[in-house]
Design a protein around this motif. Structure first.
Motif, PDB file in Angstrom:
ATOM      1  N   VAL A 281      33.072  -4.723  46.447  1.00 30.26           N
ATOM      2  CA  VAL A 281      33.178  -3.411  46.366  1.00 30.26           C
ATOM      3  C   VAL A 281      33.411  -2.904  44.902  1.00 30.26           C
ATOM      4  CG1 VAL A 281      34.197  -1.243  46.715  1.00 30.26           C
ATOM      5  CG2 VAL A 281      33.766  -2.788  48.850  1.00 30.26           C
ATOM      6  N   GLY A 282      34.361  -3.648  44.207  1.00 30.51           N
ATOM      7  CA  GLY A 282      34.831  -3.275  42.864  1.00 30.51           C
ATOM      8  C   GLY A 282      33.457  -3.666  41.786  1.00 30.51           C
ATOM      9  N   GLY A 283      32.854  -4.627  42.216  1.00 30.40           N
ATOM     10  CA  GLY A 283      31.746  -5.177  41.230  1.00 30.40           C
ATOM     11  C   GLY A 283      30.282  -4.599  41.627  1.00 30.40           C
ATOM     12  N   GLU A 284      30.173  -4.335  42.817  1.00 27.59           N
ATOM     13  CA  GLU A 284      28.958  -3.832  43.177  1.00 27.59           C
ATOM     14  C   GLU A 284      28.710  -2.626  43.946  1.00 27.59           C
ATOM     15  OE1 GLU A 284      26.723  -7.057  44.994  1.00 27.59           O
ATOM     16  OE2 GLU A 284      27.755  -8.404  44.262  1.00 27.59           O
ATOM     17  N   GLY A 285      29.842  -2.075  44.228  1.00 30.04           N
ATOM     18  CA  GLY A 285      29.899  -0.741  44.961  1.00 30.04           C
ATOM     19  C   GLY A 285      29.954  -0.816  46.654  1.00 30.04           C
ATOM     20  N   ILE A 286      30.305   0.232  47.130  1.00 24.19           N
ATOM     21  CA  ILE A 286      30.489   0.246  48.719  1.00 24.19           C
ATOM     22  C   ILE A 286      29.228  -0.411  49.452  1.00 24.19           C
ATOM     23  CG2 ILE A 286      29.867   2.528  49.033  1.00 24.19           C
ATOM     24  CD1 ILE A 286      32.828   1.179  50.542  1.00 24.19           C
ATOM     25  N   ARG A 287      27.977  -0.346  48.986  1.00 23.13           N
ATOM     26  CA  ARG A 287      26.894  -0.593  49.808  1.00 23.13           C
ATOM     27  C   ARG A 287      26.822  -2.089  49.864  1.00 23.13           C
ATOM     28  NH1 ARG A 287      24.384   3.436  51.284  1.00 23.13           N
ATOM     29  NH2 ARG A 287      23.907   5.301  49.918  1.00 23.13           N
ATOM     30  N   ALA A 288      27.735  -2.748  49.102  1.00 30.01           N
ATOM     31  CA  ALA A 288      27.631  -4.505  49.360  1.00 30.01           C
ATOM     32  C   ALA A 288      28.544  -4.765  50.153  1.00 30.01           C
ATOM     33  CB  ALA A 288      28.397  -4.796  47.856  1.00 30.01           C
ATOM     34  N   LEU A 289      29.688  -3.898  50.878  1.00 24.76           N
ATOM     35  CA  LEU A 289      30.409  -4.335  51.829  1.00 24.76           C
ATOM     36  C   LEU A 289      29.824  -4.362  53.036  1.00 24.76           C
ATOM     37  CD1 LEU A 289      33.559  -4.939  52.454  1.00 24.76           C
ATOM     38  CD2 LEU A 289      33.668  -2.414  52.988  1.00 24.76           C
ATOM     39  N   THR A 290      29.444  -5.693  53.422  1.00 29.25           N
ATOM     40  CA  THR A 290      28.550  -6.255  54.621  1.00 29.25           C
ATOM     41  C   THR A 290      29.546  -7.377  55.273  1.00 29.25           C
ATOM     42  OG1 THR A 290      26.876  -7.297  53.916  1.00 29.25           O
ATOM     43  CG2 THR A 290      26.503  -5.106  54.186  1.00 29.25           C
ATOM     44  N   HIS A 291      29.633  -7.346  56.572  1.00 25.43           N
ATOM     45  CA  HIS A 291      30.056  -8.793  56.932  1.00 25.43           C
ATOM     46  C   HIS A 291      29.485 -10.162  56.424  1.00 25.43           C
ATOM     47  CE1 HIS A 291      31.325  -5.892  59.883  1.00 25.43           C
ATOM     48  NE2 HIS A 291      32.643  -6.714  60.144  1.00 25.43           N
ATOM     49  N   GLY A 292      28.250  -9.986  56.431  1.00 29.99           N
ATOM     50  CA  GLY A 292      27.328 -11.198  55.763  1.00 29.99           C
ATOM     51  C   GLY A 292      27.667 -11.334  54.147  1.00 29.99           C
ATOM     52  N   ARG A 293      27.708 -10.391  53.539  1.00 28.68           N
ATOM     53  CA  ARG A 293      28.048 -10.375  52.160  1.00 28.68           C
ATOM     54  C   ARG A 293      29.398 -11.072  51.957  1.00 28.68           C
ATOM     55  NH1 ARG A 293      25.198  -6.987  48.338  1.00 28.68           N
ATOM     56  NH2 ARG A 293      26.358  -8.420  46.760  1.00 28.68           N
ATOM     57  N   VAL A 294      30.379 -10.457  52.631  1.00 33.15           N
ATOM     58  CA  VAL A 294      31.836 -10.880  52.400  1.00 33.15           C
ATOM     59  C   VAL A 294      31.948 -12.336  52.834  1.00 33.15           C
ATOM     60  CG1 VAL A 294      34.044 -10.664  53.258  1.00 33.15           C
ATOM     61  CG2 VAL A 294      32.768  -8.549  53.011  1.00 33.15           C
TER      62      VAL A 294
END
Length: 178
Positions: free
Chosen positions: A16-29
């Protein structure tokens, strides 16, 4: 807290800090944390639960890092606020960016841990201003808070190297002026 949950939350803050809120997905995490697929969703079933978990994690981490210094003089206050802003806009910049993004995304109830933490910080500033300058200075708490928040935002978005101590000193002096 399990190491899997800790790794997921740490990775989520960085995403989230590096790519923004849209990056917050279970798979990306999962991928960012180096976890097997589905690991994050085992701890946070929905995106809303993940969002709430990340907000709580940030609040917890910031509380443990804060160690609000003991302040007894104007100079202590200036140095303490300057150091906090430098840390939040320097070594903890990703976490600060994530906090800003989450504040915007989350509803009031979900962001409660961050709002409560801010209220604690505001009470701390209020107490110091009252101690240093009495009730008139205490009434300047929101002014000092707004200055600090604005300066932090300026360093995060415009000039990461903007000097802070002189600006803080002017605001503190204005708050303490009779």
């Amino acid at each position: 807290m399990s190491s899997t949950r800790r790794r997921a939350l740490h990775a989520a803050v960085e995403l989230v800090g590096g790519e923004g809120i849209r990056a917050l997905t279970h798979g990306r995490v999962d991928a960012a944390a180096g976890l097997p697929p589905g690991s994050t969703s085992n701890h946070f079933r929905t995106r809303a639960a993940l969002l709430a978990g990340v907000i709580e994690w940030i609040a917890t981490e910031e509380r443990s890092d804060a160690g609000l210094p003991s302040i007894s003089t104007r100079d202590d206050l200036v140095r303490g606020l300057a150091r906090m802003i430098e840390v939040q806009s320097g070594p903890q910049a990703l976490r600060t960016r994530a906090r800003y993004a989450l504040f915007i995304e989350a509803d009031v109830e979900t962001s409660r841990p961050l709002l409560d933490q801010r209220a604690t910080f505001e009470a701390w500033i209020r107490g110091i201003l009252r101690q240093l300058g009495g009730p008139p200075a205490e009434q300047q708490t929101r002014f000092v808070m707004a200055m600090a928040e604005g300066l932090l935002l300026h360093r995060m978005t415009v000039d990461p190297e903007a000097p802070v101590e002189a600006v803080i000193a002017r605001a503190v002096d204005a708050a303490l002026a009779p």
